[in-house]
Design a protein around this motif. Structure first.
Motif, PDB file in Angstrom:
ATOM      1  N   ILE A  84       0.984  -1.147  -0.080  1.00  0.00           N
ATOM      2  CA  ILE A  84      -0.182   0.000  -0.073  1.00  0.00           C
ATOM      3  C   ILE A  84       0.950   1.311  -0.161  1.00  0.00           C
ATOM      4  N   ALA A  85       1.937   1.148   0.734  1.00  0.00           N
ATOM      5  CA  ALA A  85       2.563   2.318   0.988  1.00  0.00           C
ATOM      6  C   ALA A  85       3.546   2.811  -0.580  1.00  0.00           C
ATOM      7  N   CYS A  86       3.952   1.347  -1.245  1.00  0.00           N
ATOM      8  CA  CYS A  86       4.342   1.647  -2.529  1.00  0.00           C
ATOM      9  C   CYS A  86       3.250   2.264  -3.410  1.00  0.00           C
ATOM     10  N   VAL A  87       1.981   1.804  -3.418  1.00  0.00           N
ATOM     11  CA  VAL A  87       0.930   2.324  -4.337  1.00  0.00           C
ATOM     12  C   VAL A  87       0.808   3.712  -4.093  1.00  0.00           C
ATOM     13  N   VAL A  88       0.641   4.369  -2.567  1.00  0.00           N
ATOM     14  CA  VAL A  88       0.537   5.544  -2.539  1.00  0.00           C
ATOM     15  C   VAL A  88       1.600   6.539  -2.742  1.00  0.00           C
ATOM     16  N   VAL A 107      -1.601  -1.851 -11.715  1.00  0.00           N
ATOM     17  CA  VAL A 107      -0.142  -1.481 -11.512  1.00  0.00           C
ATOM     18  C   VAL A 107       0.286  -1.906 -10.249  1.00  0.00           C
ATOM     19  N   VAL A 108       1.095  -2.958 -10.097  1.00  0.00           N
ATOM     20  CA  VAL A 108       1.691  -2.888  -8.739  1.00  0.00           C
ATOM     21  C   VAL A 108       3.103  -3.321  -8.861  1.00  0.00           C
ATOM     22  N   TYR A 109       3.837  -2.796  -7.781  1.00  0.00           N
ATOM     23  CA  TYR A 109       5.229  -2.959  -7.797  1.00  0.00           C
ATOM     24  C   TYR A 109       5.706  -3.871  -6.721  1.00  0.00           C
ATOM     25  N   ARG A 110       5.115  -4.074  -5.750  1.00  0.00           N
ATOM     26  CA  ARG A 110       5.456  -4.881  -4.556  1.00  0.00           C
ATOM     27  C   ARG A 110       4.243  -5.997  -4.020  1.00  0.00           C
ATOM     28  N   PRO A 111       3.761  -6.600  -4.743  1.00  0.00           N
ATOM     29  CA  PRO A 111       2.807  -7.492  -3.989  1.00  0.00           C
ATOM     30  C   PRO A 111       3.364  -8.332  -3.002  1.00  0.00           C
ATOM     31  N   VAL A 112       2.515  -8.913  -2.201  1.00  0.00           N
ATOM     32  CA  VAL A 112       3.021  -9.977  -1.214  1.00  0.00           C
ATOM     33  C   VAL A 112       2.409 -11.313  -1.474  1.00  0.00           C
ATOM     34  N   ILE A 113       3.270 -12.236  -1.752  1.00  0.00           N
ATOM     35  CA  ILE A 113       2.768 -13.465  -2.190  1.00  0.00           C
ATOM     36  C   ILE A 113       2.571 -14.421  -0.943  1.00  0.00           C
ATOM     37  N   GLU A 114       1.298 -14.978  -1.015  1.00  0.00           N
ATOM     38  CA  GLU A 114       1.212 -16.037   0.170  1.00  0.00           C
ATOM     39  C   GLU A 114       1.196 -17.087  -0.225  1.00  0.00           C
ATOM     40  N   GLU A 115       2.063 -18.039   0.677  1.00  0.00           N
ATOM     41  CA  GLU A 115       2.233 -19.282   0.242  1.00  0.00           C
ATOM     42  C   GLU A 115       1.956 -20.238   1.502  1.00  0.00           C
ATOM     43  N   PRO A 133       9.192  -7.287  -4.704  1.00  0.00           N
ATOM     44  CA  PRO A 133       9.671  -6.181  -5.343  1.00  0.00           C
ATOM     45  C   PRO A 133      10.432  -6.592  -6.766  1.00  0.00           C
ATOM     46  N   CYS A 134      10.992  -5.562  -7.533  1.00  0.00           N
ATOM     47  CA  CYS A 134      11.738  -5.852  -8.653  1.00  0.00           C
ATOM     48  C   CYS A 134      12.832  -6.087  -8.184  1.00  0.00           C
ATOM     49  N   MET A 135      13.549  -7.234  -8.460  1.00  0.00           N
ATOM     50  CA  MET A 135      14.742  -7.671  -7.842  1.00  0.00           C
ATOM     51  C   MET A 135      15.993  -6.952  -8.524  1.00  0.00           C
ATOM     52  N   GLN A 136      15.889  -6.061  -9.309  1.00  0.00           N
ATOM     53  CA  GLN A 136      17.067  -5.173  -9.629  1.00  0.00           C
ATOM     54  C   GLN A 136      18.219  -6.099  -9.982  1.00  0.00           C
ATOM     55  N   CYS A 137      17.865  -6.934 -10.839  1.00  0.00           N
ATOM     56  CA  CYS A 137      18.925  -8.144 -11.177  1.00  0.00           C
ATOM     57  C   CYS A 137      20.348  -7.659 -11.599  1.00  0.00           C
ATOM     58  N   GLU A 138      21.434  -8.064 -11.173  1.00  0.00           N
ATOM     59  CA  GLU A 138      22.773  -7.783 -11.790  1.00  0.00           C
ATOM     60  C   GLU A 138      22.921  -8.044 -13.247  1.00  0.00           C
ATOM     61  N   ASN A 139      22.049  -9.103 -13.619  1.00  0.00           N
ATOM     62  CA  ASN A 139      21.942  -9.488 -15.136  1.00  0.00           C
ATOM     63  C   ASN A 139      20.588  -9.412 -15.398  1.00  0.00           C
ATOM     64  N   PRO A 171      13.331   3.775   0.819  1.00  0.00           N
ATOM     65  CA  PRO A 171      12.293   3.401  -0.066  1.00  0.00           C
ATOM     66  C   PRO A 171      11.004   3.093   0.933  1.00  0.00           C
ATOM     67  N   ALA A 172       9.832   3.658   0.416  1.00  0.00           N
ATOM     68  CA  ALA A 172       8.723   3.863   1.314  1.00  0.00           C
ATOM     69  C   ALA A 172       8.113   2.192   1.934  1.00  0.00           C
ATOM     70  N   CYS A 173       8.541   1.314   1.045  1.00  0.00           N
ATOM     71  CA  CYS A 173       8.222   0.131   1.739  1.00  0.00           C
ATOM     72  C   CYS A 173       9.069  -0.383   2.963  1.00  0.00           C
ATOM     73  N   VAL A 174      10.187  -0.061   2.972  1.00  0.00           N
ATOM     74  CA  VAL A 174      11.274  -0.065   4.048  1.00  0.00           C
ATOM     75  C   VAL A 174      10.579   0.503   5.496  1.00  0.00           C
ATOM     76  N   THR A 175      10.185   1.828   5.149  1.00  0.00           N
ATOM     77  CA  THR A 175       9.858   2.618   6.327  1.00  0.00           C
ATOM     78  C   THR A 175       8.501   2.193   6.721  1.00  0.00           C
ATOM     79  N   THR A 176       7.895   1.634   5.981  1.00  0.00           N
ATOM     80  CA  THR A 176       6.423   1.205   6.394  1.00  0.00           C
ATOM     81  C   THR A 176       6.206  -0.028   6.917  1.00  0.00           C
ATOM     82  N   CYS A 177       7.294  -0.892   6.921  1.00  0.00           N
ATOM     83  CA  CYS A 177       7.165  -2.059   7.232  1.00  0.00           C
ATOM     84  C   CYS A 177       7.198  -2.125   8.802  1.00  0.00           C
TER      85      CYS A 177
END
Lengths: 292, 389
Positions: A101-105, A113-121, A137-143, A243-249
């Motif tokens: 939600i913080a990311c959406v806001v 459009v969603v950047y950081r869904p939380v997958i429930e297993e 989130p995006c994994m910001q891959c090195e490759n 990042p917003a997701c970090v401060t909101t956790c």
């Protein structure tokens, strides 16, 4: 509870170590009930217990404050010497979706459009069932597989490792979406939450500040029609903020920092034995670590 | 005007009119009325683009056989193959253009091409191929056999490049186990040759202007055997691919094949892909009826239609298994779903673009003298040259 044993005046310094205080506090009511008023009076008359004061609280007791300081320290380095990375502690994540939600806001994300869904297993079978929550989130891959496929070089890797999208260059072919093995890119189809209602609400026209620019949505101009994804809140990072997701956790389950800084918390966490990265077999080398 | 043209032109004009509504919706209202999403980002239009560009390349093979390799019986089919290839290429590229989120930026595909991107290279190959086709039309008008020969060779190299390249566009996506295979370029190329040649076979049967003479019999004989051979080749390639990949037991691949055969679009596989595109035409071509031009044309039509379903299946099914099992449930929205059925806008546009491409072809063979009266045209040009000499 504490008043029965504490004699020192209230101050920022703790007169008793917390564990000792807890033990005493738990034991005292039971003892008093058993031994009665006489014992209680004797205890009150006894001299105060000698305690060793705790050291003053430090800023880094709070990981957020420490990480923020580390972000600001990293910003003093040239961009090519930074390596932004994220760690997510799956033991701590409670699946509250506050980060989503913080990311959406923060990024004024439109419908779909969603950047950081939380997958429930769900693991196991009744009666032995447990659940785990995996923020993605995006994994910001090195490759990154999404970068070379872009036909117009609209998505690229910054020197600090963050994969960026040039909204004004993206033609919206969605090839990068097909190429991402993490489903981390979503397409902006130009929709609004209030489509089909009498009036579009003002909050939907509020500009987002992704990539350090102001983007006002009208449904046609970029970022509508583009691929979109998490960018580690670059606009906040550049201002020295996490990042917003970090401060909101709420459970301090998400960590962030400069992986090239050996003193940083993220560096410390990335070296733990219980670190895993998603789909490592694909050779993407994600910069998002999971602590299991 | 040919009877088939008289019959088809009103239908095609109606299709173009319907397509106009869809194109208007797309241009004015943007992408909102598309049924696509982030987990199924490509749909009907991309499937048709892959198909139309493929049959363009396959049709070119017929022209290549005549102009470059000197297969005499392909003279008449080869003449129709060039405008057909150009029209279907145009249709495919129009559809993929309409699929872009920012159509106004398509020109950056030329000015900002990424050398690392296959798609970037493909744009240039398509452009060169379109130029070759246009030049071949010009060379046909001028009856320049030498130019036609060299253009046919150059065009065939481009056909092999983009025919395989199309498969590579999907095959290089390591994120999609169903597609990620080195055999995909070969599969795309062989299916393009088959469907393109089948389409030309149908076109020759439907728009025949010449008598059923010995040359026509020879053309039918050749096309029938070529189609049978290409069908057999495609069956072998597909059986090998499916059996080998299924044997590995990789869960996403097995699940995708299961969805292909028994999922929501099972009928696409069993009816369109296998029955219409394979079993019925195979029976027609193998039986004595296949020697009759009308049945041969029908077999060609069925193969061409069936392969539209094959390409649609290949594109659509590749997205049905999400990257993470529970990802679509993590954030619920219709755009974040792994189900897809084209919207009315998508159907309208598809009908309109295919109608426009077919109309362009019919008009070309009815209007352009070197296509309409090419027997006489060729003789007249030859006479002119002789006189000039």
């Amino acid at each position: 509870m504490g008043s029965t044993t504490t004699t020192a005046p209230m101050s920022r310094e703790r007169p008793w170590p917390r564990r000792q205080l807890l033990k005493a506090g738990l034991a005292a009511p039971g003892m008093a009930a058993l031994l009665g008023e006489e014992v209680r009076a004797a205890a009150a008359a006894a001299p105060a217990t000698e305690v060793v004061p705790l050291p003053p609280p430090r800023d880094d007791d709070n990981p957020l404050l420490r990480m923020q300081r580390e972000v600001q320290r990293a910003l003093r380095k040239p961009i090519h010497e930074r390596r932004w990375a994220m760690a997510i502690d799956l033991q701590k994540c409670i699946g509250c979706s506050a980060c989503t939600i913080a990311c959406v806001v923060e990024n004024k994300l439109p419908p779909g459009v969603v950047y950081r869904p939380v997958i429930e297993e769900e693991i196991g079978e009744y009666p032995h069932v447990s659940r785990t929550f995996v923020p993605r989130p995006c994994m910001q891959c090195e490759n990154p597989p999404c970068v070379p496929v872009c036909p117009v070089r609209a998505t690229y890797q910054r020197p600090d490792g963050v994969v960026e999208i040039d909204y004004e260059a993206c033609i919206g072919c969605r090839y990068c979406i097909a190429a991402c093995p993490y489903g981390a890119r979503t397409a902006d189809f130009g929709e609004f939450y209030t489509d089909g209602t009498p009036a579009r609400q003002a909050y939907e026209s509020q500009p987002s500040h992704e990539y350090g620019r102001s983007w006002s949505r009208d449904g046609k101009r970029s970022p509508a029609g583009n691929a979109r994804k998490c960018h580690f809140c670059l606009h906040r990072l550049e201002a020295g903020l996490l990042p917003a997701c970090v401060t909101t956790c709420i459970g301090y389950a998400t960590f962030f920092g400069d992986l090239s800084d050996p003193e940083s918390l993220i560096h410390e966490l990335a070296g733990k034995r219980n670190v895993v990265r998603l789909k490592e077999e694909l050779g993407t080398r994600p910069r998002v670590f999971y602590l299991t | 005007m040919l009877r088939a043209s008289k019959l088809l032109i009103p239908l095609l004009v109606a299709a173009v009119a319907v397509g106009g509504i869809g194109v208007w919706q797309r241009l004015v209202l943007g992408e909102r009325y598309l049924a696509l999403g982030s987990y199924i980002p490509w749909g009907l239009w991309v499937g048709l683009y892959v198909y139309l560009v493929g049959i363009s390349g396959g049709a070119f093979l017929v022209a290549f056989l005549h102009y470059a390799l000197g297969v005499g019986s392909m003279r008449r089919p080869g003449r129709y193959a060039i405008p057909f290839a150009l029209a279907s290429l145009g249709g495919g590229l129009a559809l993929v253009q309409l699929d872009l989120g920012h159509m106004d930026r398509f020109w950056t595909l030329f000015t900002r091409t990424s050398p690392a991107s296959l798609l970037g290279w493909m744009v240039w190959v398509y452009t060169l191929y379109a130029l070759v086709l246009a030049a071949m039309l010009g060379a046909m008008a001028l009856e320049s056999r030498r130019a036609l020969r060299w253009l046919a060779v150059a065009g065939f190299v481009l056909v092999v490049t983009f025919g395989g390249g199309e498969g590579a566009l999907f095959g290089v996506l390591g994120a999609r186990p169903f597609w990620s295979s080195g055999s995909l370029p070969i599969r795309f190329l062989s299916s393009a040759f088959l469907s393109g040649m089948a389409a030309v076979t149908f076109v020759v049967a439907a728009f025949r202007r010449w008598p059923a003479d010995a040359e026509h019999q020879a053309a039918s004989w050749f096309l029938r055997r070529a189609l049978l051979g290409l069908l057999a080749l495609n069956i072998v390639i597909e059986v090998l691919e499916v059996s080998v990949t299924l044997y590995t037991g990789l869960p996403p691949v097995v699940e995708t094949y299961h969805l292909l055969m028994f999922g929501p679009y099972w009928w696409m596989f069993w009816v369109l892909q296998l029955a219409v595109g394979l079993a019925i035409p195979l029976a027609l071509l193998a039986s004595p009826a296949g020697a009759r031009p009308a049945w041969l044309g029908l077999a060609g039509f069925l193969v061409a239609v069936g392969y539209a379903g094959t390409k649609q299946n290949l594109v659509g099914v590749g997205f049905l298994v999400p990257e993470f099992r529970r990802l679509p449930e993590a954030f619920v929205h219709p755009r974040l779903s792994v189900t897809y059925f084209p919207s009315a806008t998508e159907w309208f546009v598809a009908a309109g673009v295919i109608g426009a491409a077919a109309l362009a072809f019919v008009v070309a063979i009815e209007v352009l003298p070197f296509l309409k009266n090419h027997e006489e045209w060729g003789a007249a040009r030859g006479e002119t040259r002789r006189l000039a000499a």
